[in-house]
Design a protein around this motif. Sequence first.
Motif, PDB file in Angstrom:
ATOM      1  N   ASP A 184       0.815  -1.385   0.122  1.00 16.58           N
ATOM      2  CA  ASP A 184      -0.037   0.003  -0.018  1.00 16.58           C
ATOM      3  C   ASP A 184       0.901   1.295   0.096  1.00 16.58           C
ATOM      4  OD1 ASP A 184      -2.317  -1.267  -0.016  1.00 16.58           O
ATOM      5  OD2 ASP A 184      -2.665  -1.185   1.986  1.00 16.58           O
ATOM      6  N   ASP A 185       1.985   1.357   0.797  1.00 15.46           N
ATOM      7  CA  ASP A 185       2.778   2.485   0.993  1.00 15.46           C
ATOM      8  C   ASP A 185       3.625   2.858  -0.521  1.00 15.46           C
ATOM      9  OD1 ASP A 185       4.254   0.169   1.473  1.00 15.46           O
ATOM     10  OD2 ASP A 185       5.865   1.403   2.593  1.00 15.46           O
ATOM     11  N   VAL A 186       3.880   1.750  -1.197  1.00 14.36           N
ATOM     12  CA  VAL A 186       4.546   2.028  -2.147  1.00 14.36           C
ATOM     13  C   VAL A 186       3.562   2.326  -3.575  1.00 14.36           C
ATOM     14  CG1 VAL A 186       5.789   0.665  -4.231  1.00 14.36           C
ATOM     15  CG2 VAL A 186       6.304   0.274  -1.895  1.00 14.36           C
ATOM     16  N   ARG A 187       2.308   1.723  -3.362  1.00 12.90           N
ATOM     17  CA  ARG A 187       1.215   2.097  -4.275  1.00 12.90           C
ATOM     18  C   ARG A 187       0.775   3.447  -4.341  1.00 12.90           C
ATOM     19  NH1 ARG A 187      -3.508   2.994  -3.322  1.00 12.90           N
ATOM     20  NH2 ARG A 187      -3.570   1.700  -1.440  1.00 12.90           N
ATOM     21  N   GLU A 188       0.749   4.121  -3.110  1.00 12.22           N
ATOM     22  CA  GLU A 188       0.353   5.559  -2.685  1.00 12.22           C
ATOM     23  C   GLU A 188       1.388   6.427  -2.981  1.00 12.22           C
ATOM     24  OE1 GLU A 188      -0.559   5.438   1.579  1.00 12.22           O
ATOM     25  OE2 GLU A 188      -2.132   4.330   1.260  1.00 12.22           O
ATOM     26  N   ALA A 189       2.781   5.848  -2.852  1.00  9.92           N
ATOM     27  CA  ALA A 189       3.680   7.082  -3.401  1.00  9.92           C
ATOM     28  C   ALA A 189       3.874   6.942  -5.024  1.00  9.92           C
ATOM     29  CB  ALA A 189       5.112   6.499  -2.675  1.00  9.92           C
ATOM     30  N   ARG A 190       3.372   5.875  -5.374  1.00  4.10           N
ATOM     31  CA  ARG A 190       3.545   5.926  -6.801  1.00  4.10           C
ATOM     32  C   ARG A 190       2.211   6.526  -7.424  1.00  4.10           C
ATOM     33  NH1 ARG A 190       0.567   3.364 -10.200  1.00  4.10           N
ATOM     34  NH2 ARG A 190      -0.295   1.604  -8.507  1.00  4.10           N
ATOM     35  N   GLU A 191       1.187   6.422  -6.928  1.00  8.80           N
ATOM     36  CA  GLU A 191       0.242   7.258  -7.421  1.00  8.80           C
ATOM     37  C   GLU A 191       0.084   8.492  -7.198  1.00  8.80           C
ATOM     38  OE1 GLU A 191      -3.508   3.757  -6.881  1.00  8.80           O
ATOM     39  OE2 GLU A 191      -3.168   5.143  -5.179  1.00  8.80           O
ATOM     40  N   ALA A 192       0.911   9.182  -6.251  1.00  9.49           N
ATOM     41  CA  ALA A 192       0.866  10.436  -5.824  1.00  9.49           C
ATOM     42  C   ALA A 192       1.886  11.310  -6.943  1.00  9.49           C
ATOM     43  CB  ALA A 192       1.800  10.659  -4.533  1.00  9.49           C
ATOM     44  N   LYS A 193       3.089  10.260  -7.344  1.00  7.56           N
ATOM     45  CA  LYS A 193       4.025  10.874  -8.253  1.00  7.56           C
ATOM     46  C   LYS A 193       3.202  10.979  -9.686  1.00  7.56           C
ATOM     47  CE  LYS A 193       8.565  10.034  -9.883  1.00  7.56           C
ATOM     48  NZ  LYS A 193       9.974   9.169  -9.975  1.00  7.56           N
ATOM     49  N   ALA A 194       2.559  10.048  -9.989  1.00 13.14           N
ATOM     50  CA  ALA A 194       1.623   9.922 -11.219  1.00 13.14           C
ATOM     51  C   ALA A 194       0.509  10.979 -11.139  1.00 13.14           C
ATOM     52  CB  ALA A 194       0.987   8.858 -11.424  1.00 13.14           C
ATOM     53  N   LYS A 195      -0.144  11.472  -9.905  1.00 12.49           N
ATOM     54  CA  LYS A 195      -0.954  12.420  -9.869  1.00 12.49           C
ATOM     55  C   LYS A 195      -0.332  13.863 -10.106  1.00 12.49           C
ATOM     56  CE  LYS A 195      -4.294  10.573  -6.877  1.00 12.49           C
ATOM     57  NZ  LYS A 195      -5.271  10.873  -5.754  1.00 12.49           N
ATOM     58  N   ALA A 196       1.099  13.974  -9.698  1.00 10.86           N
ATOM     59  CA  ALA A 196       1.835  15.007  -9.949  1.00 10.86           C
ATOM     60  C   ALA A 196       2.032  15.367 -11.353  1.00 10.86           C
ATOM     61  CB  ALA A 196       2.942  15.152  -8.966  1.00 10.86           C
ATOM     62  N   LEU A 197       2.145  14.374 -12.006  1.00  4.68           N
ATOM     63  CA  LEU A 197       2.733  14.700 -13.640  1.00  4.68           C
ATOM     64  C   LEU A 197       1.151  14.961 -14.332  1.00  4.68           C
ATOM     65  CD1 LEU A 197       5.048  11.544 -14.388  1.00  4.68           C
ATOM     66  CD2 LEU A 197       5.537  14.123 -14.343  1.00  4.68           C
ATOM     67  N   LEU A 255      -6.395  10.955 -11.105  1.00  8.04           N
ATOM     68  CA  LEU A 255      -7.599  10.275 -10.308  1.00  8.04           C
ATOM     69  C   LEU A 255      -7.234   8.831 -10.256  1.00  8.04           C
ATOM     70  CD1 LEU A 255     -10.569  12.273 -11.712  1.00  8.04           C
ATOM     71  CD2 LEU A 255      -9.350  12.486  -9.515  1.00  8.04           C
ATOM     72  N   THR A 256      -7.243   8.109  -9.121  1.00  6.15           N
ATOM     73  CA  THR A 256      -7.392   6.808  -8.982  1.00  6.15           C
ATOM     74  C   THR A 256      -8.409   6.367  -9.442  1.00  6.15           C
ATOM     75  OG1 THR A 256      -7.970   6.627  -6.679  1.00  6.15           O
ATOM     76  CG2 THR A 256      -5.609   6.892  -7.006  1.00  6.15           C
ATOM     77  N   ILE A 257      -8.583   4.773  -9.524  1.00  8.00           N
ATOM     78  CA  ILE A 257      -9.901   4.102  -9.950  1.00  8.00           C
ATOM     79  C   ILE A 257     -11.012   4.381  -9.049  1.00  8.00           C
ATOM     80  CG2 ILE A 257     -10.842   1.786 -10.448  1.00  8.00           C
ATOM     81  CD1 ILE A 257      -8.727   2.961 -12.494  1.00  8.00           C
ATOM     82  N   GLU A 258     -10.541   4.210  -7.775  1.00  7.65           N
ATOM     83  CA  GLU A 258     -11.569   4.672  -6.721  1.00  7.65           C
ATOM     84  C   GLU A 258     -12.161   6.124  -7.064  1.00  7.65           C
ATOM     85  OE1 GLU A 258      -8.372   3.451  -5.929  1.00  7.65           O
ATOM     86  OE2 GLU A 258      -9.181   1.372  -5.714  1.00  7.65           O
ATOM     87  N   GLU A 259     -11.210   6.985  -6.954  1.00  7.73           N
ATOM     88  CA  GLU A 259     -11.785   8.438  -7.202  1.00  7.73           C
ATOM     89  C   GLU A 259     -12.443   8.446  -8.485  1.00  7.73           C
ATOM     90  OE1 GLU A 259      -8.083  10.608  -4.954  1.00  7.73           O
ATOM     91  OE2 GLU A 259      -7.862  10.043  -7.025  1.00  7.73           O
ATOM     92  N   LEU A 260     -12.201   7.695  -9.490  1.00  8.47           N
ATOM     93  CA  LEU A 260     -13.055   7.835 -10.824  1.00  8.47           C
ATOM     94  C   LEU A 260     -14.483   7.260 -10.767  1.00  8.47           C
ATOM     95  CD1 LEU A 260     -10.603   6.698 -13.492  1.00  8.47           C
ATOM     96  CD2 LEU A 260     -11.649   8.971 -13.363  1.00  8.47           C
TER      97      LEU A 260
END
Length: 99
Positions: free
Chosen positions: A46-59, A86-91
């Motif tokens: 989860d922590d790795v996914r959250e960090a990856r998603e945060a970086k993707a969201k910044a782009l 947006l993540t899948i959950e946010e979509l």
Amino acid sequence: MNEVTTSRGDEQLSDLRDVLVNADPACESDDAELFTGPDLFEPEPDDVREAREAKAKALCAECPARAACLAYALAVVPEAGVWAGLTIEELRDLREVAA
């Protein structure tokens, strides 16, 4: 990206995809896994996914294709990844609010 469920006609999806591709999306980078995550056979903590998603969201936040990406994501209902910041959950939440 992973499997998607279509909610519009093929021609409309093709048009949306063309608009997205022509808008020069940031996710065409060499690091597509940033937006999609590892394959289904590779667990992601989860922590790795959250960090990856945060970086993707910044782009995504600076991406010229963000609006086109959101329209496409809402049409194809993806099962994984970061789309338009947006993540899948946010979509899913966004689709519920819009319904």
